[in-house]
Scaffold this active site. Structure first.
Site, PDB file in Angstrom:
ATOM      1  N   GLU A 202      44.196  37.573  40.194  1.00  0.00           N
ATOM      2  CA  GLU A 202      44.313  37.699  38.735  1.00  0.00           C
ATOM      3  C   GLU A 202      43.339  36.807  37.975  1.00  0.00           C
ATOM      4  O   GLU A 202      43.570  36.478  36.817  1.00  0.00           O
ATOM      5  CB  GLU A 202      45.751  37.440  38.299  1.00  0.00           C
TER       6      GLU A 202
ATOM      7  N   GLU B  93      48.879  45.220  42.632  1.00  0.00           N
ATOM      8  CA  GLU B  93      50.143  44.492  42.538  1.00  0.00           C
ATOM      9  C   GLU B  93      50.861  45.036  41.321  1.00  0.00           C
ATOM     10  O   GLU B  93      50.304  45.058  40.220  1.00  0.00           O
ATOM     11  CB  GLU B  93      49.942  42.977  42.399  1.00  0.00           C
TER      12      GLU B  93
END
Length: 771
Positions: A299, A391
């Site tokens: 991320e 995800e």
């Protein structure tokens, strides 16, 4: 006096205040008559002494101020970028005359968020307006029968599987279960045609820093260890167990944090060597061939030059040409990487699949499936490159409704129908986390009582099985004309159809919102014999119903509302079950001498929240517990999340209130702590900290209750620390001598060990009732 206090408060606020202002669209404040599809935005950030610069931003845009909570036009997601001007719109197509409400959240370069006020802009007559994506909607007869025709010659992308992400210490306590129960849990997760049957497993490459629910250890805490990387933690073990159950299991790894020796720049040759060393451990010590590496940091986007000039060449040179790179594995960016890939052949060649997180957003309600999130772009779809939701979901598998099991099955379908995404990974496969720790309720199932063997099989296991037990990665293909919606207004009712590339078999996965009648026509080339039917609803999951015999290559089926169905011509599916042991509280009283595990292994029932604790040898040949992270690492989400205080590990029962805990400690350097009544991931509770020179503090949360120094304290020998908790009374002993007392508040929680970044040792933990 009140005036002086008020003035000091006012000055303090000014000194540390952050502000974001001057929000502009196309260099104008609240402009009207914007005529371009993708306008540009800017703002001014005013920092403070702690965070003078912008460290990241998030833009949110919606059709009303109320919808900014879950933006229906554009949500950039948190981005680790200092850019504050020239940011181009990447949301849903805008309409003539439309008013758009927007705001930004800015994070300072040393944490701390500030929200702008809501502002707006208005569209004029747009030149060459963009059309919104329209999903396939099945036709209905006048009697309301939905008609689907499936054709073996239909085009569609290759199915790449459904998987899960073991990361953030979410699988922490599973390792401590013992067989046969541990093996049964692993069967329910990974055994094909038995339970969830996850087909892809992504694991965290630990860095010793908290990565959500705890910290996972590094295979090379120092540069010296890189020469002989160490198998630490449970992720290698988990990959091996998954592979043992499914030889076709797809394996992947990704870092959240990095050890301190790689600071301040993780995009170097040393970092590439570090990534490859993880593969060496997997191959040489576990006989595992990992298929994918997600680069470069969870991320936090990636770095083109590092991938092209360091990571890919290092993989190739070290014998890992078959390991593919997936990226950017970010939770923002709106698939912008394709703008770079189309202009950069070298970059495009290196990235073999593109994955983003939370593609449909994070509105954890039953409306989540209709959230806009960050859909794939036309450019992404046209690229032909594999597209992944790398995800997603991140909720409790215990629920059927809301954001739970039914919602997840709907997401699996939506991602292909809307986004052409062929692989979805959820976080997490299992919630094996102590209560009160961050995200302790997440996972497709729960297993957080290794001392009793108790676990829970949640509906999400079976919602996932509705896809994984009916199609396998690479061998099955979507049939686009058989993928679509019952109603154009919602993704809550959907169908995806897939066929086996090597036979005439086919499967259809259906999610309903309302009662539906479905008529299926089977074209030449697809199996036309018995159709097996499996169903899940709120009361019962994964039940085989009466099979259907098509007549004249057609059949009709009645579908109940808020249900999942799988129709298939394949066989062998089952709802695997085992007898589950009874739930029991953590053993009390409790003793641990660390003798029952090998040196280098994880300690039983401990949950590291920062740093890393492992079994080590004492001088007398017995075992103890050692903190092995030598320095603070490169922290994940360092712009957005507050850091954990120091290396620490939890053990016990969150409900412990009146008890005495003791442990032996050896202070190699810095200080150690024994804590009690500790909750969560941030050392909230009582902690007795003592340094090598004998200075000590009794702390509750961030408040020092008392402090002092032990005269003649010998920092070169072992010492026993003990804390007695009885209602409001707290008393601390060092070597059985009372050091301090406090009359404070009543609370409950775990026992904890904490340490500075030194090789400090702990042994002979004992938790007993008070006499």
């Amino acid at each position: 006096m009140k005036k002086i206090v008020f003035l000091m408060m006012f000055l303090g606020t000014q000194l540390y205040a952050k502000e974001v202002k001057d929000l502009q669209c196309e260099s104008k404040t609240t402009p009207t008559d914007i005529r371009i599809n993708k306008p540009h935005f800017s703002w001014t950030f005013i920092g403070d002494s702690k965070s003078p610069k912008q460290g990241g931003y998030r833009i949110m845009m919606a059709t009303s101020p109320e919808k900014l909570k879950y933006p229906d036009l554009w949500d950039s997601g948190p981005t680790s970028s200092s850019q504050s001007s020239g940011i181009q719109y990447s949301g849903a197509p805008l309409k003539n005359g439309q008013r758009v409400y927007w705001k930004v959240i800015i994070w300072g370069n040393n944490r701390g968020a500030v929200h702008s006020k809501v502002t707006w802009f208005e569209m004029g007559k747009i030149k060459n307006p963009k059309k919104a994506f329209q999903p396939n909607v099945f036709s209905k007869s006048k009697k309301g029968v939905t008609k689907i025709s499936i054709n073996c010659k239909d085009k569609g992308r290759t199915f790449e599987g459904i998987g899960a992400v073991s990361a953030g210490a979410s699988t922490d306590l599973l390792y401590d279960y013992v067989d046969p129960v541990r093996s049964q849990i692993l069967d329910l997760l990974f055994k094909p045609k038995f339970g969830a049957g996850f087909q892809h497993l992504k694991v965290e490459m630990g860095g010793g820093e908290n990565s959500t629910c705890g910290s996972e250890p590094s295979h090379a805490f120092t540069k010296e260890e890189l020469k002989n990387p160490v198998s630490r933690g449970y992720e290698f073990w988990l990959m091996k167990e998954a592979k043992n159950r499914n030889s076709d299991m797809i394996l992947e790894y990704l870092p959240w944090s990095f050890p301190g020796w790689l600071k301040p720049n993780i995009y170097t040759q040393a970092s590439a060597d570090y990534f490859v060393a993880f593969l060496d451990v997997a191959k040489k010590q576990w006989d595992l061939d990992i298929d994918w590496v997600a680069a470069a940091e969870n991320e936090n986007d990636t770095d083109r030059n590092w991938l092209v000039n360091h990571m890919r060449p290092t993989l190739d040179a070290r014998g890992y040409k078959n390991v593919k790179i997936q990226g950017p594995d970010d939770n923002s960016g709106d698939w912008k990487i394709f703008n770079d890939l189309e202009k950069d052949k070298a970059f495009d060649k290196v990235i073999e699949a593109v994955g983003y997180h939370y593609v449909t957003g994070r509105e954890f309600t039953d409306n989540m499936v209709d959230g806009r999130g960050r859909p794939t772009t036309a450019k992404a779809k046209q690229s032909g490159k594999p597209l992944w939701a790398s995800e997603d979901w991140s909720w409790t598998g215990k629920d059927w409704g809301g954001a739970g099991a039914l919602n997840l099955a709907r997401l699996y379908n939506k991602f292909y129908i809307r986004d052409q995404i062929t692989k979805t990974l959820i976080w997490a496969p299992i919630g094996s986390i102590y209560k009160s720790v961050t995200w302790d309720k997440t996972g497709a199932m729960k297993a957080n009582e290794p001392w009793s063997g108790y676990y829970e099989v949640w509906p999400t296991i079976w919602a996932t099985a509705h896809t994984t037990q009916f199609a396998t990665p690479e061998n099955w293909q979507y049939l686009d004309e058989g993928c679509g919606l019952f109603d154009a207004s919602t993704y809550k009712g959907s169908v995806v159809t897939l066929k086996d590339k090597n036979s005439a078999n086919w499967s259809m996965i259906i999610c309903t919102e309302n009662t539906e009648t479905l008529e299926v026509k089977i074209k030449k080339g697809l199996a036309n014999d018995k159709v097996y039917v499996w169903k899940s609803d709120a009361e019962n999951q994964f039940v085989e119903l009466k099979s259907i015999i098509p007549k004249k290559k057609s059949f009709t089926i009645q579908l109940d509302p808020k249900s999942i169905y799988s129709l298939t011509t394949t066989t062998g599916q089952q709802k695997g079950t085992y007898e589950i042991p009874e739930s029991k509280a953590f053993p009390f009283p409790y003793k641990e001498d660390y003798e029952d595990r090998k040196v280098g292994d994880l300690p039983k029932y401990h949950s590291d929240q920062k740093g890393s604790f492992e079994i080590a040898l004492k001088e007398d040949g017995t075992h103890c517990l050692k903190q092995v992270a030598p320095e603070a690492g490169y922290d994940w989400m360092r712009i957005y999340r507050r850091p954990n205080i120091k290396p620490h590990t939890l053990i016990g029962d969150v409900n412990w209130r009146n008890f005495t805990c003791s442990a032996d400690v050896f202070i190699e350097g810095g200080n150690v702590e024994l804590g009690g009544r500790v909750k969560g991931s941030f050392l909230n509770g009582y902690r007795f900290m003592i340094a090598k020179n004998g200075s000590w503090k009794l702390i509750f949360n961030k408040k020092t209750l008392s402090k002092g120094n032990i005269d003649g304290f010998d920092g070169s020998i072992w010492h026993q620390l003990k804390i007695k908790f009885q209602d409001k009374k707290v008393e601390v002993f060092v070597d059985n001598k009372s050091v301090t007392k406090a009359n404070h508040i009543v609370s409950s929680g775990y026992v904890s060990f904490a340490s500075s970044y030194h090789s400090n040792l702990f042994d002979n933990l004992e938790v007993t009732p008070n006499k």
